[in-house]
Design an enzyme around this catalytic site. Structure first.
Site, mmCIF file in Angstrom:
data_model
loop_
_atom_site.group_PDB
_atom_site.id
_atom_site.type_symbol
_atom_site.label_atom_id
_atom_site.label_comp_id
_atom_site.label_asym_id
_atom_site.label_seq_id
_atom_site.Cartn_x
_atom_site.Cartn_y
_atom_site.Cartn_z
ATOM 1 C CG ASP A 205 57.494 -38.752 -29.684
ATOM 2 O OD1 ASP A 205 58.084 -39.648 -30.404
ATOM 3 O OD2 ASP A 205 56.886 -37.877 -30.374
ATOM 4 C CG HIS A 206 60.297 -44.357 -30.368
ATOM 5 N ND1 HIS A 206 58.701 -44.484 -30.752
ATOM 6 C CD2 HIS A 206 60.935 -44.403 -31.554
ATOM 7 C CE1 HIS A 206 58.807 -44.557 -32.096
ATOM 8 N NE2 HIS A 206 59.852 -44.750 -32.620
ATOM 9 C CD GLU A 244 56.542 -46.980 -40.674
ATOM 10 O OE1 GLU A 244 57.088 -47.723 -39.898
ATOM 11 O OE2 GLU A 244 55.496 -46.589 -40.359
ATOM 12 C CG ASP A 263 50.996 -44.722 -35.769
ATOM 13 O OD1 ASP A 263 51.043 -44.990 -34.628
ATOM 14 O OD2 ASP A 263 51.897 -45.444 -36.640
ATOM 15 C CG HIS A 268 56.936 -40.166 -34.063
ATOM 16 N ND1 HIS A 268 57.155 -40.183 -32.661
ATOM 17 C CD2 HIS A 268 56.446 -41.228 -34.517
ATOM 18 C CE1 HIS A 268 56.758 -41.629 -32.362
ATOM 19 N NE2 HIS A 268 56.739 -42.193 -33.460
ATOM 20 C CE LYS A 366 52.279 -48.098 -40.669
ATOM 21 N NZ LYS A 366 53.722 -48.693 -40.163
#
Length: 514
Positions: A205-206, A244, A263, A268, A366
């Site tokens: 999980d970046h 975003e 997503d 996250h 988004k």
């Protein structure tokens, strides 16, 4: 003929001996990258590997093997890596670093069900052990769609690529999504556990590799000023936002049918929530951190009325960044009847003594007003204010905002007297910015995470228990939305559908406008 040993480590002027950000150096090892043609490999993984090498954090004999359905030779693969590094690397391109790194590049062509290709991969790895001194230590990075995880894992096992000898190791790295619901996550975990021991499975999980996310732990547990306030006695609510300003771009094939909640929220945002709300661990060892995160996630509950405490939307055409943009249903590759949400918001509660009665509002979307990820801890108003009503009419709640990206840092909002003879109080901000406080730049998330994989250090990687607990939280919401039908439209460049504002308004609260 016996091959020459790897050249001794040269001094790296980019690495200061006093640099404590990434001080550990990986031992002899290599990495096998599946999915080398994808955006993830080109934009994140390959540049991160170069940046680690550039900072002297990889062993001299480090090797990178690419695996893909391409008719390439080793030099073709090297050119792909070269182009990716030149375009996306964080550190300066240095020819001597590149030459040493490129000596360890190999490419194996084939499909995931191609037995001959995996036989060749085994021979390639053995050759690298002999020539590059990788000592049998290899990580398999599956930068591929999740549907192929099981196939590749099975192939690795059947062709002896997961076997270890002595102190050597084999590890596997997988990217989200970890399933699309609880049942599929359990199935995926069972497939991987049948091949790799749990401690050798690294789920990336970046977001957990970002410096500002890890600073949540430092803020909470290194500063005594916050701990007495970090509970329901003083906290009114918590907002966690990942917004975003872009659309889905070229991700239609992945995004349609997945949506914003799967997503972003499932991984996250729930991980961010766990770090914000968990109890203090006994140490920062991996098991201690996992235990507290799992306890927190197991305590999360949903309100009864999901129709009033969740919101989802789908962006329409509009203006974003001064440009006219298309709506989601007009994007290339999207079904015109798609009910996939591009905005998702949920209300969650934590059933424990610390957080009872404090709502956590999570949202992502988004084509919103701007790109920002932040955690806002909103404190309750003072129980008694000995001021006239006009003196504090511009005063809002105290807020501690942890900015994950961009403009990484923290902001504390509190009330202060306006200069003058009258007692007038307004909100002011106290800011901490990474760029203004530290001279060195933060390592990119993938640098930290890849290095942790090679070191076998897993504190930043969620284990399968956390993944399954997250799906247990989100599954009822997804099932409710599926019964409800179409998501609510919202114009591009705004902050989401009206139902999201109504969700907080029912509680007498409003969303922050970062």
């Amino acid at each position: 003929m016996t091959p020459p040993p790897p050249s001794p480590r040269r001094a790296n002027p980019l690495r200061d001996p006093q640099d404590r950000r990434l001080p550990r150096i990986a031992g002899p090892c290599g990495l096998v990258l599946f999915g080398v043609t994808g955006d993830l490999s080109r934009k994140k993984v390959m540049p991160a590997i170069y940046d680690l090498a550039n900072r002297g954090l990889l062993p001299p004999g480090f090797s990178l093997v690419g695996f893909a359905r391409r008719d390439w030779a080793d030099q073709d693969f090297a050119q792909i890596v070269h182009d990716s590094v030149k375009e996306h690397a964080r550190t300066e391109f240095r020819e001597e670093v590149w030459k040493q790194l490129a000596e360890g590049f190999r490419f194996v062509p084939g499909d995931f069900d191609d037995d001959a290709a995996f036989d060749q991969l085994r021979r390639t790895i053995h050759e690298l052990d002999e020539v590059r001194g990788t000592d049998g230590n290899h990580a398999f990075y599956l930068a591929i769609p999740p549907g192929f995880f099981g196939t590749v894992a099975k192939q690795l096992k059947e062709h002896g690529l997961t076997d270890t000898d002595g102190d050597s190791w084999r590890r596997v790295v997988i990217e989200k999504p970890f399933g699309h619901d609880l049942a599929s996550a359990r199935e995926l975990n069972a497939e991987l556990d049948g091949v790799f021991p749990p401690e050798t499975i690294f789920r990336i999980d970046h977001y957990l590799g970002k410096e500002t996310v890890q600073n949540i732990l430092a803020t909470r547990f290194a500063n005594n000023m916050f701990e007495p306030l970090w509970n329901s006695n003083y906290v009114d609510h918590v907002q966690i936002t990942m917004a975003e300003d872009v659309g889905i771009g070229g991700r239609a094939g992945y995004y349609d049918g997945i949506g914003a909640a799967r997503d972003v929220i499932q991984n996250h945002l729930l991980q961010l929530m766990a770090l914000v709300a968990m109890e203090e661990p006994t140490s920062f060892e991996p098991e201690a951190l996992r235990l507290e995160k799992q306890k927190l996630l197991a305590s999360v509950t949903l309100p009864r009325r999901l129709d009033l405490t969740t919101a989802r939307g789908q962006y329409l055409a509009g203006w974003s960044g001064g440009e006219k943009v298309r709506g989601f249903l007009e994007e290339e590759g999207i079904r015109r009847t798609s009910t996939t949400e591009t905005y998702a918001a949920v209300t969650l509660h934590v059933e424990n003594r610390r957080w009872a009665g404090v709502p956590f509002y999570l949202r992502t979307g988004k084509r919103l007003g701007r790109r920002v990820t932040e955690v806002a801890v909103v404190f309750k108003r003072a129980p008694h204010q000995p001021f006239s009503e006009t003196a504090v009419e511009e005063l809002t709640h105290n807020v501690l905002v942890i900015r994950v990206q961009p403009d990484e840092g923290m902001t504390l909002r509190f009330g202060s007297k306006v200069p003058g003879t009258a007692m007038e109080i307004r909100d002011v901000n106290m800011d901490f910015a990474y760029g203004g406080s530290f001279t060195e730049s933060s390592p990119e998330a993938y640098e930290r995470l890849i290095l942790d994989v090679l070191l076998g250090d897993p504190p930043l990687f969620p284990r399968h228990e956390e993944v399954e607990l997250s799906w247990q939280i989100l599954d009822p919401v997804l099932e409710h939305w599926e019964r409800k039908g179409k998501p609510e439209p919202y114009a591009s460049g705004t902050w989401g559908p009206a139902s999201a504002d109504a969700m907080l308004a029912r509680d007498g609260r409003t969303w922050r406008r970062p």
